[in-house]
Design a protein around this motif. Sequence first.
Motif, PDB file in Angstrom:
ATOM      1  N   LEU A 143      43.667  14.628  67.343  1.00  0.00           N
ATOM      2  CA  LEU A 143      44.827  14.726  66.466  1.00  0.00           C
ATOM      3  C   LEU A 143      44.557  15.865  65.478  1.00  0.00           C
ATOM      4  N   ARG A 144      43.355  15.917  64.981  1.00  0.00           N
ATOM      5  CA  ARG A 144      43.005  16.974  64.040  1.00  0.00           C
ATOM      6  C   ARG A 144      43.038  18.337  64.695  1.00  0.00           C
ATOM      7  N   VAL A 145      42.575  18.373  65.911  1.00  0.00           N
ATOM      8  CA  VAL A 145      42.576  19.639  66.634  1.00  0.00           C
ATOM      9  C   VAL A 145      44.001  20.154  66.784  1.00  0.00           C
ATOM     10  N   VAL A 146      44.871  19.275  67.228  1.00  0.00           N
ATOM     11  CA  VAL A 146      46.256  19.677  67.394  1.00  0.00           C
ATOM     12  C   VAL A 146      46.839  20.134  66.056  1.00  0.00           C
ATOM     13  N   ALA A 147      46.593  19.349  65.038  1.00  0.00           N
ATOM     14  CA  ALA A 147      47.118  19.693  63.717  1.00  0.00           C
ATOM     15  C   ALA A 147      46.620  21.069  63.283  1.00  0.00           C
ATOM     16  N   ALA A 148      45.341  21.304  63.495  1.00  0.00           N
ATOM     17  CA  ALA A 148      44.761  22.582  63.092  1.00  0.00           C
ATOM     18  C   ALA A 148      45.392  23.734  63.870  1.00  0.00           C
ATOM     19  N   LEU A 149      45.624  23.495  65.129  1.00  0.00           N
ATOM     20  CA  LEU A 149      46.209  24.550  65.953  1.00  0.00           C
ATOM     21  C   LEU A 149      47.684  24.766  65.652  1.00  0.00           C
ATOM     22  N   VAL A 150      48.318  23.774  65.114  1.00  0.00           N
ATOM     23  CA  VAL A 150      49.726  23.905  64.760  1.00  0.00           C
ATOM     24  C   VAL A 150      49.809  24.905  63.611  1.00  0.00           C
ATOM     25  N   ARG A 151      48.888  24.760  62.693  1.00  0.00           N
ATOM     26  CA  ARG A 151      48.885  25.626  61.520  1.00  0.00           C
ATOM     27  C   ARG A 151      48.389  27.029  61.848  1.00  0.00           C
ATOM     28  N   GLU A 152      47.495  27.107  62.782  1.00  0.00           N
ATOM     29  CA  GLU A 152      46.925  28.401  63.094  1.00  0.00           C
ATOM     30  C   GLU A 152      46.278  28.442  64.465  1.00  0.00           C
ATOM     31  N   ARG A 153      46.583  29.427  65.169  1.00  0.00           N
ATOM     32  CA  ARG A 153      46.018  29.684  66.487  1.00  0.00           C
ATOM     33  C   ARG A 153      44.557  29.941  66.197  1.00  0.00           C
ATOM     34  N   ASN A 154      43.682  29.474  67.053  1.00  0.00           N
ATOM     35  CA  ASN A 154      42.275  29.621  66.731  1.00  0.00           C
ATOM     36  C   ASN A 154      41.384  29.665  67.967  1.00  0.00           C
TER      37      ASN A 154
END
Lengths: 117, 117
Positions: free
Chosen positions: B24-35
């Motif tokens: 869930l955190r991974v998705v959230a982080a990727l939503v905010r920024e491509r990484n």
Amino acid sequence: MSRPGPTGDDLVRVLATLANPHRLRVVAALVRERNYVSRLARQLGISRALLQVHLRKLEAAGLVSAQLELSEDGKAMKFYEVNQFDYRLTPDAVAAAEQTLSLPEPGERGVEEGSRS
Amino acid sequence: MSRPGPTGDDLVRVLATLANPHRLRVVAALVRERNYVSRLARQLGISRALLQVHLRKLEAAGLVSAQLELSEDGKAMKFYEVNQFDYRLTPDAVAAAEQTLSLPEPGERGVEEGSRS
DNA sequence: AGCACCTGCTAGCTTCTCTTGGCATGTGCG
DNA sequence: CGCACATGCCAAGAGAAGCTAGCAGGTGCT
């Protein structure tokens, strides 16, 4: 709007609960018809013990609820029925839920960057 | 309408994938920024190996996608970004998905009733 | 060369989930 | 009483998932 947005933990719990073929079938069966344990078990073709475990989880996740009733012939039967629920899974919803997740555990990170380049 | 309605199996896969705090955190982080992997791992405070496993699952579920790119200084980095998705979880949606689940396994049930009462 | 960073893979341990089988309780009926 | 049916709980095995640690390869910079 509507939902205040589920807690990250809540969401995880619900998703984990629904992420199982048996429980999906149970919910589907209860959507079509309110039912009691033994009968449901027979219809689904699974053991009572197993069904109970799944029902317990579904109930714990707040997806179904039960009420004990007495049949005409005096037997106590536990009827289950699905609760109304509506969770939406989109990238943003996930991002929102993520912020209300409980402790990732150890130390936080702020911007551990700043080295190369 | 829109969504042809996900396969029961698909739904289960997606739910199982999202039913995890890390993912869930991974998705959230990727939503905010491509990484890219290493950086994401640092930001989330988890090991690369672990992150990779989760990213693999997210990708397998079709929730994120990756593309290999070369940074200015020549290093190969794998960038991840979230895919657009929108799953709805309601009793009816579940009931619908349930019908497209693969084999419950053994014998079917029709109306195994008919005894007592 | 040595260091910093990127990627990928796997063996192996640990932990959680699923599922079965047995046992106990209670009621109504022939 | 014995059978059928309802409920509930629990120990224990099998299997899946999570996570760590270690090693491999590659590029660029000093």
